[in-house]
Write an enzyme that holds these catalytic residues in place. Structure first.
Site, PDB file in Angstrom:
ATOM      1  CG  ASP A 178      37.596  21.336  16.373  1.00 52.03           C
ATOM      2  OD1 ASP A 178      38.770  21.167  15.702  1.00 52.03           O
ATOM      3  OD2 ASP A 178      36.944  21.827  17.095  1.00 52.03           O
TER       4      ASP A 178
ATOM      5  CG  ASP B 199      32.441  23.414  19.125  1.00 50.74           C
ATOM      6  OD1 ASP B 199      33.388  23.390  18.262  1.00 50.74           O
ATOM      7  OD2 ASP B 199      32.174  23.925  19.886  1.00 50.74           O
TER       8      ASP B 199
ATOM      9  CB  CYS C 138      -0.819  -0.027   1.290  1.00 50.11           C
ATOM     10  SG  CYS C 138      -1.919  -1.307   1.301  1.00 50.11           S
TER      11      CYS C 138
END
Length: 722
Positions: A418, A616, A21
């Protein structure tokens, strides 16, 4: 005039009963004018279409899907998600009524078939009871099957309907022809499949409630401040700039900034961290977090879909609605499965009639093929695991942006952090003070001059001075010497803080022991400088970006997972090696300029490594994009978060471990589900075709397969629990 940018529309879908479906709706929706792409989530009962708003006709889309026998209704993202949970509750109640009614009538049919007399009245009574079970309590199968057959798109309900009606019709004919009847087979098949539908609806409802649970985290009302009075209002009465009051123990109603008061705030729903965060005037707070102690006055900064909670919900919704590449195989199979099964059932019936000539055996084997082959489990295998996995991630402070992440995570063998802001706090801290003057006098003069500076190092010294209960004094004649240090007058003394060259330029005496102290501090990987007054250096000071307490554990956990950890930093090798040794990282990539981070990731990939990058900052965005898996720290910049594949809602590096582990567990669950779904059909259809599988057992096995797939996915809800 430039074309309108593409938009994403979410639809509530009604009428889906299997993966076929969903695939049918997806294909038709994707072919409509103005639709660039479409994805249908069977488990979540929703569709998402990327459309050209200047071309697409929403009513036309709905009409196209209605022709298939389904209904789609557009809804604003996040707002009507509660209705999906309510619909599952209604579905569970509906299926419970059906299965109880069907079982009540099927029981006497079974007793009469096995223990009753071989008499006409017994067969007629069985027929009457079975007719009610099949055509009343099982009417949902036939209604859906009629729509599917009318649109020339058979699906799961077609198999169930054809199977039960065939068994019933044969038995009706057999009553008059004098052949053995098996009304009990038709009744039991319908009852067992209804039982499976009940368990499946209940299990899918539990999985779908993940989004609803997130939405329910938010406050329903806010205490609005009007002048000196306070009034409880609904959230829709707030505006940006409104001032709300939050008392201890209350939820913060929406995102804002503290105007008055201080407190500790429980942000665990946002970050996954259990420790409360201290907040004071000027700090940002977020809706649905809990004020634990103080009385706060907060200026509203974001409302509705712009809040942090709403963005989390949006990311989880998008991840749940997307498809993992592994699901494409299941989709392709489901698309041709039902017609193939009907063909196999016909061949089975004909073969039995040719070989055996017994219409009873032929009918029983054909019905078993139809019932056992329902592809529902295939349709549930991937989306249920993704729904539960992404929701569990949100609870733990990890947001997956797409289903593809789960598949990519399995290949990651290297995680590159980092340094600044991930493994370290990203803020300088006063770490060392060595002086031949009284400590308080030294810190008073040095800290006061640095407090007048706007440099991060100066701020770190000033903050460290205050943390040691030393008062900052006023400064006169302050001056900053770029790259060298600062000078000023404090309490009548001419104070200088900075590099040895500044001290020499000012004609200050520099004792050798202070130069030696400065060198020792630098060997430890810290930034060092001198401080003195009235013509003489009095001591040395060290500051450093301190390592997060959880960094060492994160590295240990990744090592235990067989993942190599590397640290990337712009620091010199001596400083980088010192920090890496504290954390337990062997591989250090030092002296990297911001623009070179993506190149370092690419170099690792060239050497055959599959790399996840954790960062970040704005300058981390290229590396996050270049990596096989980008993990952006949510406390960082918006640019980094946008570039990452995964968002870590706090700076705790252990969240990178959680993200990788949960993604792998989710993909492992998907593979288990697909193996069970495919293996079950591959093994069962031949057994049914050769007459080794009773239709009633086939119905029970089919129902169990769907429930087992959903239940296996629900195990992810316990991931990370003690």
């Amino acid at each position: 005039m430039s074309p309108s940018p593409p938009d994403t529309i979410a639809f509530d879908v009604e009428g889906m009963t299997c993966a076929s479906c969903a695939l049918r709706i997806e294909r038709v929706l994707g072919r409509q004018d103005g639709v660039e792409s479409a994805v249908v989530n069977f488990a979540g009962q929703e569709a998402r279409a990327v459309v050209d708003p200047g071309v697409v006709d929403i009513e036309g889309l709905q009409a196209a899907i209605t022709k298939l026998g389904y209904e789609i209704t557009p809804f604003p993202e996040g707002e009507d998600r509660r209705s999906l949970s309510e619909r599952y509750d209604e579905e569970v109640a509906f299926q419970r009524r059906n299965v109880i009614g069907a079982a009540t009538l099927t029981l006497p049919v079974m007793i009469l078939a096995m223990l009753g007399p071989d008499a006409l009245w017994s067969e007629v009574l069985q027929g009457v009871l079975t007719t009610i079970v099949v055509f009343w309590f099982g009417r949902q199968f036939h209604a859906a099957a009629w729509k599917q057959i009318s649109s020339l798109s058979p699906a799961m309900d077609t198999l169930v309907s054809v199977g039960t009606v065939s068994a019933w019709a044969y038995s009706v004919w057999a009553v008059f022809a004098g052949y053995p009847v098996f009304f009990e087979t038709a009744a039991m098949i319908a009852t067992l499949i209804l039982l499976g539908r009940f368990f499946e609806a209940r299990a899918k409802g539990r999985a779908s409630k993940a989004i609803t649970s997130l939405l329910e985290l938010g406050a329903k009302q806010a205490r609005l401040k009007r002048g000196d009075a306070e009034e409880m209002v609904d959230l829709d009465e707030l505006a940006v700039g409104s001032v709300v009051v939050v008392r201890p123990g209350e939820k913060i109603p929406t995102d804002g900034r503290i105007l008055a008061g201080a407190s500790s705030v429980d942000e665990s729903m946002l970050t996954g961290e259990s420790a409360a965060v201290d907040k004071a005037v000027g700090d940002d707070v977020f809706g649905a977090t809990i004020n634990q102690q103080g009385h706060l006055e907060i200026a509203v900064t974001r409302l509705g879909g712009n809040t942090a909670l709403a963005q989390i919900v949006k990311l989880v919704e998008e991840a749940q609605a997307s498809k993992a590449p592994v699901q494409r195989l299941a989709d392709r199979v489901s698309g041709v499965f039902v017609p193939a099964v009907i063909a196999v059932a016909i061949v089975t019936f004909v073969a039995w009639m040719v070989v055996d000539g017994d219409i009873t055996n032929a009918m029983r084997s054909a019905v078993a093929v139809l019932i056992i082959a329902c592809p529902c489990a295939m349709g549930l295998a991937t989306p249920t695991a993704i729904m539960v996995g992404s929701a569990r991630g949100a609870e733990q402070g990890v947001l997956f942006k797409s289903a593809e992440v789960f598949e990519r995570a399995k290949a990651i063998d290297t995680v590159v952090f980092d340094k600044t802001g991930t493994l370290t706090r990203g803020a300088m801290t006063l770490t060392t003070v060595e002086t031949d003057a009284p400590d308080q006098r030294f810190l008073t003069l040095v800290g006061s001059v640095e407090a007048a500076s706007e440099h991060p190092i100066g701020m770190a010294v000033a903050l460290g001075t205050e943390e040691r209960d030393v008062a900052i004094q006023p400064v006169q004649d302050f001056a900053a010497h770029r790259g060298l240090g600062v000078v000023g007058t404090v309490d009548g003394s001419n104070v200088a803080v900075g590099r040895p060259l500044l001290m020499s330029d000012l004609g200050m005496e520099i004792p050798e022991r202070h130069l030696a102290a400065m060198e020792r501090i630098e060997v430890d990987g810290h930034t060092a400088f001198l401080g003195g007054w009235d013509g003489r250096v009095r001591g040395a000071v060290g500051v450093a970006d301190t390592v997060r307490p959880s960094s060492k554990q994160a590295v240990r956990d990744l090592d235990a997972m067989g993942v190599e950890v590397a640290m990337l930093t712009g620091d010199n090798e001596r400083t980088a090696d010192e920090i890496a040794s504290q954390i337990g990282i062997d591989r250090v990539i030092a002296g990297v300029l911001p623009a070179g981070k993506a190149d370092e990731v690419a170099r690792l990939q060239t050497n055959g490594r599959s790399v996840a990058f954790v960062g970040d900052g704005i300058n981390d965005a290229p590396a996050l994009t270049r990596a096989d898996l980008g993990m952006a720290v949510g406390s960082g910049t918006d640019v980094a978060i946008e570039a990452g594949d995964v968002v870590l809602m706090s700076g705790d590096p252990r969240l990178a471990v959680t993200a990788l582990g949960l993604a792998r567990a989710t993909f492992r669950t998907i593979k288990q589900n697909l193996f069970w779904a495919f293996g079950y059909n591959i093994a069962a259809i031949p057994l049914a075709a050769v007459g080794l599988l009773n239709p009633m057992i086939a119905a029970a096995a089919m129902a169990f397969s769907s429930v087992s797939v959903v239940t296996n996915s629900l195990r992810l809800r316990r991931y990370g629990s003690p």
